[in-house]
Write an enzyme that holds these catalytic residues in place. Structure first.
Site, short mmCIF file in Angstrom:
data_model
loop_
_atom_site.label_atom_id
_atom_site.label_comp_id
_atom_site.label_asym_id
_atom_site.label_seq_id
_atom_site.Cartn_x
_atom_site.Cartn_y
_atom_site.Cartn_z
N LEU A 63 0.81 -1.20 0.00
CA LEU A 63 0.00 0.00 0.00
C LEU A 63 0.85 1.26 0.00
CD1 LEU A 63 -2.98 -0.86 2.38
CD2 LEU A 63 -2.97 -0.74 -0.10
N CYS A 64 1.90 1.24 -0.80
CA CYS A 64 2.69 2.46 -0.91
C CYS A 64 2.97 2.75 -2.38
CB CYS A 64 3.96 2.40 -0.08
SG CYS A 64 4.86 0.86 -0.23
N GLY A 65 1.93 2.64 -3.18
CA GLY A 65 2.05 2.99 -4.59
C GLY A 65 2.98 2.06 -5.33
#
Lengths: 138, 291
Positions: free
Chosen positions: B87-89
């Site tokens: 969930l960090c691009g």
């Protein structure tokens, strides 16, 4: 009395930055002392107790693994860890010492080289902590 | 026309998602501050270390030290530093694709590649290749110097045993809160550092007393130098991860807002349609009663 600038730097930040009278450290070839205007000097540092004197007061730190550089009336220690004797948790150090001793005994029994080296290093650190804490109490 | 209740439920759902992404954004920004502080504290040590290294290695006979030995490159080891969490691009996938490209390039040159994965995301991705020699997972959150030491000891032993001839580190460098880029760092064999300033160098090499001999000092210093490099890469990835998550969560939150806006319009239309049809019914009923 002429003073020398002492700096102790660890990966988690500077620990000491001060003008002091004398510094004693656990060098490669044994303990050595450094006074003001010492000639340029570079030595590795073993795990042990670093002490310095300022205003007639002694200060003790536990240091582990690194090196020191003396130049231009500055002494800089780059060590992996450094803790003031009075800040050391004696109980925890005792536990760490016991644990390291147990591991060392195990490693010796099974003659595991790597684990032995690790246990020895841990034991040295624990003992250095205890010694620094004891010196600071006196 | 979707039913009124369906749309309402969906709006509620999206609202909850946006609350989560907003919270994650705030957590990431708090953690980023911590990670940046950690980097800041490490900087003086790093700088002083680099300075001492360049003083020492100038004029050293590199070939005698095992960690500086240059050999014919048969096996390349890639140390891939990623985050533990997603969930960090595209942060982790950028690092992974950079590493993968390098891997293919080396293999095209006929070299063998082994991998060290630091951080869970890289380990998960590369597990299926069967080239992972060691993985260090779940340490990116609260790592310390001794974690880096463990990793670098592993790498150094493998290198000294002759099982790898070159080691490169792939990690995500923190340029700013908005920009994090994959970066490659040459780790082993350690190259003699070019002395930065000419005058600084000459002043030092002659007058110093060494204890023990410079060569022996280097033997102690080089492993420490590796620790410093690995630790530094981990710090960079730590900060980058949180910055990338902040951006990703910010985007997600604004996407949620857009969606809520659209759904609200849809809801209003559906409600209007329902009212209209009810009115039609009533009017129709009244007309019928009039007869």
């Amino acid at each position: 009395m002429a003073q020398i600038h002492l700096e102790v730097v660890t990966p988690t930040g500077p620990v000491v930055s001060d003008e002091v009278d004398i510094v004693t450290a656990p060098g490669h070839g044994g303990e050595f002392g450094v006074l003001a205007n010492h000639s340029p000097f570079l030595s590795t540092i073993k795990t042990g107790t670093l002490s310095y004197k300022k205003d007639k007061k002694d200060h003790y730190l536990m240091v582990s693994g690194g090196f020191t550089e003396v130049s231009n009336n500055r002494i800089t220690f780059l060590v992996e860890s450094a803790e003031f004797g009075q800040d050391i948790d004696v109980e925890r150090a005792m536990l760490a010492k016991e644990r390291a001793e147990k591991r060392l005994a195990e490693a010796l029994q099974k003659s595991e080289k790597l684990n032995r080296a690790r246990a020895e290093a841990a034991l040295q650190r624990a003992m250095a902590r205890l010694r620094a804490a004891e010196l600071a109490r006196q | 026309m979707p039913g009124l209740k369906d749309v309402k439920d969906k709006i509620e759902g999206v609202k909850k998602t946006s609350q989560i992404t907003q919270a994650m954004n705030m957590v990431a920004s708090a953690k980023l501050r911590g990670a940046q502080e950690k980097m800041e504290k490490f900087r003086p040590y790093n700088q002083k270390f680099a300075a001492a290294m360049s003083n020492l290695s100038a004029g050293m006979d590199a070939a005698t030290l095992p960690l500086m030995e240059v050999r014919d490159v048969k096996t390349v080891e890639l140390v891939i530093v990623t985050s533990d969490r997603g969930l960090c691009g595209s942060f982790n996938s950028n690092i992974i694709s950079t590493a993968e490209k390098m891997m293919h390039r080396y293999e095209a040159e006929g070299k063998k590649v082994s991998l060290i994965c630091v951080g869970k995301k890289g380990a998960q991705y590369f597990r299926k290749t069967g080239k992972v020699r060691a993985g260090f997972e779940d340490i990116m959150g609260t790592f310390q110097m001794f974690n880096a030491r463990e990793i670098s000891m592993n790498i150094a032993e493998n290198f000294m045993a002759g099982d790898s001839d070159e080691v490169q580190v792939v990690y995500g460098k923190f340029h700013s809160v908005a920009v994090q880029k994959p970066e490659v760092l040459h780790l082993l064999p350690i190259r003699p550092v070019e002395a930065a300033e000419e005058d600084e160098k000459t002043e030092i090499s002659g007058a110093y007393t060494f204890e023990p001999e410079p060569g022996e000092i280097m033997e102690v210093l080089l492993p420490l130098y590796m620790n410093v490099q690995i630790y530094h890469a981990m710090l960079e990835v730590g900060a980058s991860e949180h910055a990338a998550r902040m951006t990703a969560m910010d985007n997600a939150t604004s996407a949620c807002k857009d969606m809520i806006h659209e759904l609200t319009q849809l809801y209003n239309k559906a409600r209007q349609a329902a009212i209209t049809s009810e009115l039609m019914d009533i009017v129709g009923g009244a007309e019928a009663l009039k007869g």
